[in-house]
Design an enzyme around this catalytic site. Structure first.
Site, PDB file in Angstrom:
ATOM      1  N   LEU A 101      -5.369  -0.687   1.903  1.00  0.00           N
ATOM      2  CA  LEU A 101      -4.509  -1.870   1.930  1.00  0.00           C
ATOM      3  C   LEU A 101      -3.118  -1.391   1.520  1.00  0.00           C
ATOM      4  O   LEU A 101      -2.989  -0.499   0.671  1.00  0.00           O
ATOM      5  CB  LEU A 101      -5.008  -2.926   0.933  1.00  0.00           C
ATOM      6  CG  LEU A 101      -6.348  -3.605   1.258  1.00  0.00           C
ATOM      7  CD1 LEU A 101      -6.739  -4.574   0.142  1.00  0.00           C
ATOM      8  CD2 LEU A 101      -6.294  -4.346   2.591  1.00  0.00           C
ATOM      9  N   ASP A 102      -2.094  -1.988   2.105  1.00  0.00           N
ATOM     10  CA  ASP A 102      -0.716  -1.606   1.746  1.00  0.00           C
ATOM     11  C   ASP A 102      -0.456  -1.899   0.273  1.00  0.00           C
ATOM     12  O   ASP A 102      -1.107  -2.754  -0.313  1.00  0.00           O
ATOM     13  CB  ASP A 102       0.306  -2.439   2.541  1.00  0.00           C
ATOM     14  CG  ASP A 102       0.160  -2.285   4.022  1.00  0.00           C
ATOM     15  OD1 ASP A 102      -0.386  -1.266   4.462  1.00  0.00           O
ATOM     16  OD2 ASP A 102       0.595  -3.212   4.740  1.00  0.00           O
ATOM     17  N   ARG A 103       0.559  -1.262  -0.254  1.00  0.00           N
ATOM     18  CA  ARG A 103       0.925  -1.485  -1.659  1.00  0.00           C
ATOM     19  C   ARG A 103       1.165  -2.976  -1.933  1.00  0.00           C
ATOM     20  O   ARG A 103       0.762  -3.503  -2.967  1.00  0.00           O
ATOM     21  CB  ARG A 103       2.196  -0.684  -1.995  1.00  0.00           C
ATOM     22  CG  ARG A 103       2.498  -0.635  -3.471  1.00  0.00           C
ATOM     23  CD  ARG A 103       3.463   0.479  -3.779  1.00  0.00           C
ATOM     24  NE  ARG A 103       4.755   0.212  -3.158  1.00  0.00           N
ATOM     25  CZ  ARG A 103       5.738  -0.471  -3.743  1.00  0.00           C
ATOM     26  NH1 ARG A 103       5.601  -0.918  -4.966  1.00  0.00           N
ATOM     27  NH2 ARG A 103       6.857  -0.692  -3.109  1.00  0.00           N
ATOM     28  N   HIS A 185      -0.752  -0.772   9.189  1.00  0.00           N
ATOM     29  CA  HIS A 185       0.025  -2.003   8.966  1.00  0.00           C
ATOM     30  C   HIS A 185      -0.278  -3.054  10.043  1.00  0.00           C
ATOM     31  O   HIS A 185       0.643  -3.769  10.493  1.00  0.00           O
ATOM     32  CB  HIS A 185       1.533  -1.719   9.004  1.00  0.00           C
ATOM     33  CG  HIS A 185       2.028  -0.877   7.876  1.00  0.00           C
ATOM     34  ND1 HIS A 185       1.472  -0.881   6.611  1.00  0.00           N
ATOM     35  CD2 HIS A 185       3.064  -0.003   7.808  1.00  0.00           C
ATOM     36  CE1 HIS A 185       2.141  -0.044   5.830  1.00  0.00           C
ATOM     37  NE2 HIS A 185       3.093   0.521   6.524  1.00  0.00           N
ATOM     38  N   ARG A 188       0.784  -6.895   9.594  1.00  0.00           N
ATOM     39  CA  ARG A 188       2.253  -7.044   9.519  1.00  0.00           C
ATOM     40  C   ARG A 188       2.882  -6.783  10.891  1.00  0.00           C
ATOM     41  O   ARG A 188       3.807  -7.492  11.312  1.00  0.00           O
ATOM     42  CB  ARG A 188       2.842  -6.078   8.487  1.00  0.00           C
ATOM     43  CG  ARG A 188       2.418  -6.422   7.059  1.00  0.00           C
ATOM     44  CD  ARG A 188       2.907  -5.401   6.036  1.00  0.00           C
ATOM     45  NE  ARG A 188       2.104  -5.471   4.833  1.00  0.00           N
ATOM     46  CZ  ARG A 188       2.313  -6.304   3.823  1.00  0.00           C
ATOM     47  NH1 ARG A 188       3.313  -7.146   3.864  1.00  0.00           N
ATOM     48  NH2 ARG A 188       1.513  -6.302   2.768  1.00  0.00           N
TER      49      ARG A 188
END
Ligand code: URA
Length: 233
Positions: A101-103, A185, A188
């Site tokens: 998972l992204d930051r 990503h 997004r």
């Protein structure tokens, strides 16, 4: 397997460190009898400093990943492994996150040291749905659901169209998106492709495994084998 190796592989220290732990009497059985490095004992009978040994290989755990943590073992900033006991970083076989998972994404994050299980969850062929709750900067246009579900949506600089994804609109700038892939990503970029911007992203479930409220951000727990199976159910 020799006890020294077994305990070292769980990340308690090098074999040399663990040999010292035996000499210092820190490794005992459940009755408190000091163990020796060549003793043979079942995993659940062994205590280190009076505490049960960490689980043997084949473990899976669920974390409520908070925003601000990177899915890596080492990074300049905060990493998800900082939220686990430090020795979990040193286990052999290694414990890894199941995908990333992204930051700036929060929510359900899985870890396992079982390569076959990891592959079973992340392989697009397995069709395990990951559900994300999304907060957007701009109002939805209304045509996003059809495009996402089409199976022909192309992300910038990619050649393979995305697998069909399901969008559920929860409000003008709120939605739930279910995807079966895990491209870089992906969520997004999907919203960027329709002229929007994801302001907040939270993963609510992986397959049939749902992140419950009891697990507060930053907390984690082991998964029982039947819970692991709900991922595929
Ligand atoms: N898609 C994203 O864009 N980010 C994540 O963290 C997960 C899915």
């Amino acid at each position: 397997m020799k006890l020294v190796k077994l305990i070292a592989n769980l990340g308690y220290g090098s074999r040399k460190d663990v040999a010292w732990m035996f000499r210092e009497g820190r490794i005992t059985d459940v009755q408190g009898e000091v163990l020796y490095a060549d003793d043979k004992l079942a995993h659940e009978q062994i205590l280190v400093d009076g505490e049960p040994l960490d689980p043997p290989p084949g473990l899976a755990l669920i974390m409520h990943k908070p925003v601000g943590y990177t899915c890596s073992r080492k990074d300049q900033g905060r990493v998800v492994f900082d939220l686990l006991p430090p020795r979990y970083r040193m286990r052999d076989p290694a414990l890894s996150t199941v995908g990333r998972l992204d930051r700036d994404t929060s929510g359900l994050l899985l870890f396992t040291d079982d390569g076959a299980l990891l592959h079973r969850i992340i392989s697009p062929r397995a069709q395990v749905a990951k559900v994300y709750e999304v907060e957007l900067a701009n109002d939805l246009r209304g045509d996003e659901g059809a495009l996402f579900a089409s199976g022909s949506m192309l992300l910038e600089a990619e050649r393979e169209p995305l697998e069909p994804a399901q969008l559920e609109v929860l409000g003008p700038r709120r939605a739930r998106l279910s995807i079966t892939e895990g491209r870089y990503h992906q969520v997004r970029r999907m919203f960027a492709a329709v002229g929007n911007h994801v302001e907040a992203l939270h993963r609510a479930s992986v397959g049939g495994l749902v992140l419950r409220e009891e697990l507060a951000p930053g907390n984690w727990r082991m998964l029982a084998p039947d819970e692991v199976e709900t991922i595929f159910g």
